[in-house]
Design a protein around this motif. Structure first.
Motif, PDB file in Angstrom:
ATOM      1  N   PHE A   1     -57.015   6.489  65.713  1.00  0.00           N
ATOM      2  CA  PHE A   1     -56.506   6.224  64.366  1.00  0.00           C
ATOM      3  C   PHE A   1     -55.072   5.700  64.420  1.00  0.00           C
ATOM      4  O   PHE A   1     -54.700   4.834  63.639  1.00  0.00           O
ATOM      5  N   ARG A   2     -54.272   6.235  65.341  1.00  0.00           N
ATOM      6  CA  ARG A   2     -52.889   5.768  65.454  1.00  0.00           C
ATOM      7  C   ARG A   2     -52.829   4.319  65.909  1.00  0.00           C
ATOM      8  O   ARG A   2     -52.008   3.541  65.417  1.00  0.00           O
ATOM      9  N   VAL A   3     -53.707   3.948  66.836  1.00  0.00           N
ATOM     10  CA  VAL A   3     -53.760   2.558  67.293  1.00  0.00           C
ATOM     11  C   VAL A   3     -54.205   1.652  66.147  1.00  0.00           C
ATOM     12  O   VAL A   3     -53.607   0.606  65.887  1.00  0.00           O
ATOM     13  N   ALA A   4     -55.264   2.058  65.445  1.00  0.00           N
ATOM     14  CA  ALA A   4     -55.751   1.259  64.316  1.00  0.00           C
ATOM     15  C   ALA A   4     -54.672   1.124  63.242  1.00  0.00           C
ATOM     16  O   ALA A   4     -54.456   0.037  62.708  1.00  0.00           O
ATOM     17  N   LEU A   5     -53.990   2.205  62.956  1.00  0.00           N
ATOM     18  CA  LEU A   5     -52.921   2.182  61.955  1.00  0.00           C
ATOM     19  C   LEU A   5     -51.785   1.254  62.383  1.00  0.00           C
ATOM     20  O   LEU A   5     -51.281   0.464  61.578  1.00  0.00           O
ATOM     21  N   ALA A   6     -51.400   1.310  63.647  1.00  0.00           N
ATOM     22  CA  ALA A   6     -50.325   0.452  64.147  1.00  0.00           C
ATOM     23  C   ALA A   6     -50.731  -1.019  64.088  1.00  0.00           C
ATOM     24  O   ALA A   6     -49.941  -1.879  63.689  1.00  0.00           O
ATOM     25  N   LEU A   7     -51.978  -1.319  64.458  1.00  0.00           N
ATOM     26  CA  LEU A   7     -52.452  -2.707  64.411  1.00  0.00           C
ATOM     27  C   LEU A   7     -52.513  -3.222  62.976  1.00  0.00           C
ATOM     28  O   LEU A   7     -52.103  -4.348  62.689  1.00  0.00           O
TER      29      LEU A   7
END
Length: 108
Positions: A17-23
């Motif tokens: 989720f953190r990766v998706a949010l950052a992207l």
């Protein structure tokens, strides 16, 4: 040196989720300019893979510094409450349908 592929094993699953949010945060302005779902999907398919190393490093730094555990826990609790409400209402809905059927029979 830990690479991005090892991140999931090093961190807990909320790293996804953190990766998706950052992207999504990085691409926010361009995504908001899309005028349809298909446009958004096309952008994600074509532009997302084109991230260069400096931008990827910036995104990964954001992933490491973002803590969303509290928000994910709140969403988990909210989801569980909604599931419980749905399950508690289901018997009442079934009883209502049964009574409506009986009412139709008596009316006829």
């Amino acid at each position: 040196m830990i690479n991005e592929k090892d991140l999931l094993f090093l961190e807990n699953p909320d790293v996804i989720f953190r990766v998706a949010l950052a992207l999504l945060t990085y691409h926010k302005q361009k995504l908001l300019q899309c005028d349809s779902f298909e446009g958004i999907m096309n952008y994600l398919k074509t532009q997302l893979p084109l991230i260069d190393k400096p931008i990827l490093d910036k995104i990964m730094k954001q992933v490491y510094t973002t803590d969303i555990r509290k928000q994910l826990e709140e969403y988990k609790v909210e989801y569980q409450v909604l599931q419980e409400e749905r399950c508690s209402v289901q018997p009442h809905v079934e009883a209502l349908h049964k009574l409506e059927g009986q009412n139709r029979i008596l009316t006829d």
